[in-house]
Motif scaffolding. Sequence first.
Motif, mmCIF file in Angstrom:
data_model
loop_
_atom_site.group_PDB
_atom_site.id
_atom_site.type_symbol
_atom_site.label_atom_id
_atom_site.label_comp_id
_atom_site.label_asym_id
_atom_site.label_seq_id
_atom_site.Cartn_x
_atom_site.Cartn_y
_atom_site.Cartn_z
ATOM 1 N N GLY A 115 0.795 -1.223 0.000
ATOM 2 C CA GLY A 115 0.000 0.000 0.000
ATOM 3 C C GLY A 115 0.827 1.273 0.000
ATOM 4 N N TYR A 117 3.959 2.910 -2.201
ATOM 5 C CA TYR A 117 4.849 2.734 -3.343
ATOM 6 C C TYR A 117 5.590 4.028 -3.639
ATOM 7 N N PHE A 120 2.781 5.869 -7.535
ATOM 8 C CA PHE A 120 1.426 5.409 -7.220
ATOM 9 C C PHE A 120 0.403 6.335 -7.873
ATOM 10 N N GLN A 122 -2.989 8.538 -7.961
ATOM 11 C CA GLN A 122 -3.912 9.284 -7.090
ATOM 12 C C GLN A 122 -5.045 9.852 -7.928
ATOM 13 N N ARG A 305 -4.527 1.712 -3.166
ATOM 14 C CA ARG A 305 -5.188 1.371 -1.892
ATOM 15 C C ARG A 305 -6.667 1.104 -2.103
HETATM 16 P P1 AMP Z 1 -1.450 12.363 0.774
HETATM 17 O O1 AMP Z 1 -1.221 13.021 -0.574
HETATM 18 O O2 AMP Z 1 -0.178 11.980 1.458
HETATM 19 O O3 AMP Z 1 -2.436 13.083 1.619
HETATM 20 O O4 AMP Z 1 -2.126 10.970 0.449
HETATM 21 C C1 AMP Z 1 -3.421 10.854 -0.053
HETATM 22 C C2 AMP Z 1 -3.680 9.409 -0.361
HETATM 23 O O5 AMP Z 1 -2.795 8.976 -1.375
HETATM 24 C C3 AMP Z 1 -3.422 8.467 0.799
HETATM 25 O O6 AMP Z 1 -4.538 8.383 1.614
HETATM 26 C C4 AMP Z 1 -3.145 7.167 0.075
HETATM 27 O O7 AMP Z 1 -4.352 6.539 -0.321
HETATM 28 C C5 AMP Z 1 -2.419 7.625 -1.165
HETATM 29 N N1 AMP Z 1 -0.958 7.552 -0.993
HETATM 30 C C6 AMP Z 1 -0.134 8.454 -0.426
HETATM 31 N N2 AMP Z 1 1.151 8.046 -0.483
HETATM 32 C C7 AMP Z 1 1.143 6.855 -1.109
HETATM 33 C C8 AMP Z 1 2.150 5.915 -1.475
HETATM 34 N N3 AMP Z 1 3.427 6.142 -1.236
HETATM 35 N N4 AMP Z 1 1.768 4.778 -2.102
HETATM 36 C C9 AMP Z 1 0.468 4.527 -2.378
HETATM 37 N N5 AMP Z 1 -0.530 5.377 -2.054
HETATM 38 C C10 AMP Z 1 -0.204 6.525 -1.428
#
Ligand code: AMP
Length: 415
Positions: A115, A117, A120, A122, A305
Amino acid sequence: MIQRPRGTLDILPENAVKRLFVENKIRDIFDNFNYQEIRTPSFEKTALFKRSIGEETDIVSKEMYSFNNDEYTLKPEMTAPVIRAYLENNLYAQSPVTKLYYISNMYRHENPQAGRYREFGQFGAEAIGSFDYTVDAEMISLSIRILNEFGINDIITKINTIGSIDERKSYIISLKEYLAKYYDDLSVDSKRRLETNPLRILDSKLDIEIEILKDAPILYDFLTPETKEHFTKVLDTLKDIGIKYEVDYKLVRGFDYYTSTTFEVVSNDLGAQNAVLGGGRYDALIEQLGGNPTPAIGFASGIERLIMILDKMNFNYPAADNLKIYFVTIGEEAKRFAVKTLYDLRKQNIKCDTDYLNRSVKAQMREANKFQSEYTMVVGENELKSGISKLKKMSDGNTTDIGIQNINNLISAIL
Ligand code: AMP
């Protein structure tokens, strides 16, 4: 043998189909909420991320893929690029409120695990131009609607308000005073953060720090009545919509640009990396990046995820279309006939195929079965001479004689 870089994924055909399905569904929901797609470059000037996400955050301090003497960085997140594009292309001139969405790959040099990576996918949205609480409620409900649309209902939505940068100042002083008393018990990371970014200590996962934080001052108590009122209205509106949530006063999230409302959705179907999505307001960011003061809010969610949860649920993906017809050929001439006929059938949007290895009839039939072809047609010297071939329906084995000189005969027989 050269292998793929650590923390990256090969999305093989079986998974590519799942992903396409997921992405299309997400697009439909964004469209349903009247958000428009935006695409930005895979890399940006490094300064954009430093100035927006914050120099002391994990992402900027240790996870960026930067190159060309640090001038450029592969995008680790989308809010800053979207705002950069919004300002650069004067999108604000087109309408006072701009609602954008994206589906794109991100890059972070993290420690890979299930989960998590280094490359990944988004998807996420940004609503720019309004401070109204209804936008907060729409953004949160939109993110949850996407999960619900896939049947993902077993989730916890955490919401908090972290006020403006000014409102946080006196809180940070008080938090630092409190944590200083426990300095020796803090982890190396937290000791450093105490100086650089004390709010980040609030979402510590270490038992000892969780214990220490139980009696820490609460940010909410330091916020102005206006901020609290905004938050109450967001929560009331979510209640109206029927969204279940938990207020979590310790939810701060890992980006410096957040202000006011923040939220995160977690799922018990994920392991240690249990966050499905997160977001919040960033009312000061646009001004920081050179625009007029403009409030905005967004969220981002990880595609891998989401798919992990679906896999855990044994999600029923729609089956792909099978082949309509597979040509089994014997000899050069038949092969040439098949290639030409395939071309014509495909022009009519009929999915069809043949053998490319001059294999035995038996091997070709096996291949047709593997593709679950609805029909097969054997073409050899005899069929070409007589102009008639047997069309076999694979489900019942029944055959029909078809004149093969005119392709329309075949098309009407198989459609
Ligand atoms: P963030 O941009 O850090 O707020 O992350 C938003 C969402 O992106 C998280 O809730 C995860 O579902 C996904 N996500 C963030 N970092 C990663 C990663 N390194 N690998 C996979 N999914 C990620």
